[in-house]
Design a protein around this motif. Structure first.
Motif, short mmCIF file in Angstrom:
data_model
loop_
_atom_site.label_atom_id
_atom_site.label_comp_id
_atom_site.label_asym_id
_atom_site.label_seq_id
_atom_site.Cartn_x
_atom_site.Cartn_y
_atom_site.Cartn_z
N LEU A 139 0.83 -1.22 0.00
CA LEU A 139 0.00 0.00 0.00
C LEU A 139 0.85 1.26 0.00
CD1 LEU A 139 -2.68 -1.08 2.65
CD2 LEU A 139 -2.71 -1.45 0.19
N ARG A 140 1.98 1.23 -0.71
CA ARG A 140 2.90 2.38 -0.66
C ARG A 140 2.30 3.63 -1.28
NH1 ARG A 140 8.12 1.64 -3.21
NH2 ARG A 140 8.88 3.25 -1.81
N GLN A 141 1.40 3.47 -2.25
CA GLN A 141 0.78 4.65 -2.82
C GLN A 141 -0.31 5.22 -1.92
OE1 GLN A 141 -0.20 2.92 -6.73
NE2 GLN A 141 1.22 4.40 -7.64
N GLU A 142 -0.88 4.37 -1.09
CA GLU A 142 -1.94 4.82 -0.18
C GLU A 142 -1.37 5.32 1.14
OE1 GLU A 142 -5.93 2.99 2.06
OE2 GLU A 142 -4.95 1.89 0.44
N ILE A 143 -0.36 4.63 1.67
CA ILE A 143 0.19 4.96 2.99
C ILE A 143 1.70 5.12 2.88
CG2 ILE A 143 0.50 4.24 5.38
CD1 ILE A 143 -2.39 4.81 4.73
N SER A 144 2.19 6.32 3.07
CA SER A 144 3.64 6.58 3.13
C SER A 144 3.86 7.74 4.09
CB SER A 144 4.19 6.92 1.74
OG SER A 144 5.58 7.18 1.81
N LEU A 145 4.57 7.47 5.15
CA LEU A 145 4.82 8.48 6.18
C LEU A 145 6.21 9.06 6.00
CD1 LEU A 145 3.43 6.57 9.29
CD2 LEU A 145 2.20 8.05 7.70
N GLN A 146 6.35 10.36 6.14
CA GLN A 146 7.66 11.00 6.05
C GLN A 146 8.03 11.61 7.39
OE1 GLN A 146 8.92 13.32 2.56
NE2 GLN A 146 9.66 14.91 3.94
N ARG A 147 9.27 11.41 7.78
CA ARG A 147 9.79 11.98 9.01
C ARG A 147 11.18 12.56 8.74
NH1 ARG A 147 5.18 11.10 10.10
NH2 ARG A 147 4.32 10.16 12.02
N THR A 148 11.71 13.23 9.75
CA THR A 148 13.05 13.82 9.66
C THR A 148 13.84 13.48 10.91
OG1 THR A 148 12.20 15.68 8.34
CG2 THR A 148 14.34 15.99 9.41
N PHE A 149 15.08 13.08 10.73
CA PHE A 149 16.01 12.97 11.85
C PHE A 149 16.71 14.32 12.02
CE2 PHE A 149 16.40 8.22 10.96
CZ PHE A 149 15.69 7.87 12.11
N TYR A 150 16.90 14.72 13.28
CA TYR A 150 17.60 15.96 13.60
C TYR A 150 18.87 15.64 14.38
CZ TYR A 150 13.27 18.31 12.30
OH TYR A 150 12.17 18.75 11.61
N LEU A 151 19.94 16.33 14.05
CA LEU A 151 21.18 16.21 14.81
C LEU A 151 21.20 17.32 15.84
CD1 LEU A 151 23.90 14.75 15.19
CD2 LEU A 151 24.89 16.42 13.60
N ILE A 152 21.42 16.96 17.09
CA ILE A 152 21.32 17.90 18.20
C ILE A 152 22.64 17.92 18.97
CG2 ILE A 152 20.02 18.52 20.27
CD1 ILE A 152 17.76 16.71 19.13
N ARG A 153 23.12 19.11 19.23
CA ARG A 153 24.36 19.28 19.99
C ARG A 153 24.17 20.37 21.03
NH1 ARG A 153 28.76 20.77 15.83
NH2 ARG A 153 29.98 20.79 17.74
N HIS A 154 24.98 20.31 22.07
CA HIS A 154 24.94 21.36 23.09
C HIS A 154 25.59 22.62 22.52
CE1 HIS A 154 25.46 23.47 26.92
NE2 HIS A 154 24.59 22.61 27.43
N VAL A 155 25.00 23.77 22.80
CA VAL A 155 25.48 25.01 22.20
C VAL A 155 26.93 25.32 22.59
CG1 VAL A 155 24.66 26.54 24.06
CG2 VAL A 155 24.79 27.40 21.69
N ASP A 156 27.35 24.88 23.77
CA ASP A 156 28.73 25.15 24.20
C ASP A 156 29.76 24.40 23.36
OD1 ASP A 156 27.85 26.83 26.19
OD2 ASP A 156 27.89 25.31 27.77
N ASP A 157 29.33 23.38 22.61
CA ASP A 157 30.26 22.57 21.82
C ASP A 157 30.53 23.16 20.44
OD1 ASP A 157 30.50 20.75 23.85
OD2 ASP A 157 28.99 19.38 23.05
N ARG A 158 29.93 24.29 20.13
CA ARG A 158 30.12 24.84 18.78
C ARG A 158 31.54 25.34 18.56
NH1 ARG A 158 26.05 29.98 19.61
NH2 ARG A 158 27.10 30.88 21.43
N GLN A 159 32.30 25.52 19.64
CA GLN A 159 33.70 25.94 19.51
C GLN A 159 34.65 24.75 19.48
OE1 GLN A 159 34.31 29.13 18.94
NE2 GLN A 159 32.13 29.57 19.22
#
Length: 309
Positions: A255-275
């Motif tokens: 049923l791929r034409q009837e049911i297909s869910l899309q999601r996104t993975f997010y990469l998360i880091r602590h703001v102090d690590d940007r340096q």
């Protein structure tokens, strides 16, 4: 610094206890006896003349002075991390240890091959993948970076989209041989579904079955890998990551034409690590690798199960 002033080792123990909220857990992290940690914190409180923790059967919770000290101890820890990276960093190679927290679907079917390639190119790098069905707390330094299925709305975090991905209803080929290939979602509704334990869904983005109008599953687990393996045994239909299908030849999407869910993975880091250059470089390599691997696996699925025109 006077004798009454806290030394870094005291603050390191303080940080571990503040994050763990438990003597035994902090002891495990620091490889110290819990009684030693308790004595060191009592001594630190005596030297500072304030109570840093409220002690109760629920654990060690920071007082208001403890919260203020935590901000400074966090900053000191980050300074030490930055100093270590400045000395150990190499323009050519990544070194040291990096821990990634990720949901088990991503951790099982995307990260191993991506991280292996990064480690081949950086042989002195050590990577730990922590696969847990929950959201990681980067403020407590449970991981250096985390992958999540939704964008966090609070916290001092750096958040970037990692990759989009699709999910489909999949059933075992043995299940189709027994019940026939479904022509619509209505054909599947009378059957036993596999899915998440409803009260253990830690993110609304994972509530796939409710989204497509299916009642709570009769076979359920908080692990997507367990769900996948149940479906492979012919237990019933399940919502499966498309990128996992090449690893489960017993399954086929329906049923791929009837049911297909899309999601996104997010990469998360602590703001102090940007340096921290090392973490920046690793995050870039990880992002490039995950996107390429997700695209490669999606192409395999599209070729194996082309959509009808």
């Amino acid at each position: 610094m006077t004798d009454a002033s806290p030394h870094w080792d005291d603050l390191r123990i303080f940080l571990a206890l503040a994050r763990a909220e438990s003597l035994s857990t902090a002891g495990h992290v620091l490889k110290k006896d819990p009684a030693t940690i308790s004595r060191r914190m009592q001594r630190l409180e005596q030297n500072l003349g304030v109570r840093l923790f409220n002690r109760s059967p629920q654990g060690y919770l920071l007082t208001e002075p403890g919260q203020r000290l935590l901000q400074h101890a966090d900053a000191m820890e980050q300074s030490f991390i930055n100093a270590e990276q400045a000395v150990a960093d190499s323009p050519d190679q990544l070194r040291g240890s990096i821990r990634i927290g990720a949901p088990d679907g991503c951790a099982s079917f995307l990260l191993p091959q991506v991280v292996e390639q990064i480690c081949q190119d950086n042989p002195e790098l050590e990577v730990q993948i922590v696969s847990l069905p929950r959201i990681f707390n980067l403020s407590k330094r449970e991981a250096d970076m985390a992958i999540a299925v939704s964008r966090p709305q609070t916290g001092r975090l750096i958040v970037q989209p990692l990759t989009d991905y699709q999910l489909s209803i999949a059933v075992a080929k043995t299940w189709i041989a027994k019940h026939g290939e479904p022509l619509s979602l209505e054909d599947l509704k009378p059957h036993r579904f596999v899915g998440y334990i409803p009260d253990m869904i830690f993110d609304s983005e994972l509530d796939y079955l409710s989204e497509i109008g299916i009642n709570p599953p009769r076979l359920s687990s908080n692990s997507v890998v367990v769900q996948l393996n149940w479906a492979r045994q012919g237990a019933g239909p399940a919502i499966v990551h498309d990128f996992a299908l090449p690893f489960a030849p017993e399954l086929m999407p329906v049923l791929r034409q009837e049911i297909s869910l899309q999601r996104t993975f997010y990469l998360i880091r602590h703001v102090d690590d940007r340096q921290v250059n090392r973490l920046n470089r690793f995050a870039r390599l990880l992002t490039e690798g995950v996107r390429a691997e997700a695209a490669r696996l999606a192409k395999q699925v599209a070729q194996a199960y082309p959509l009808e025109p």
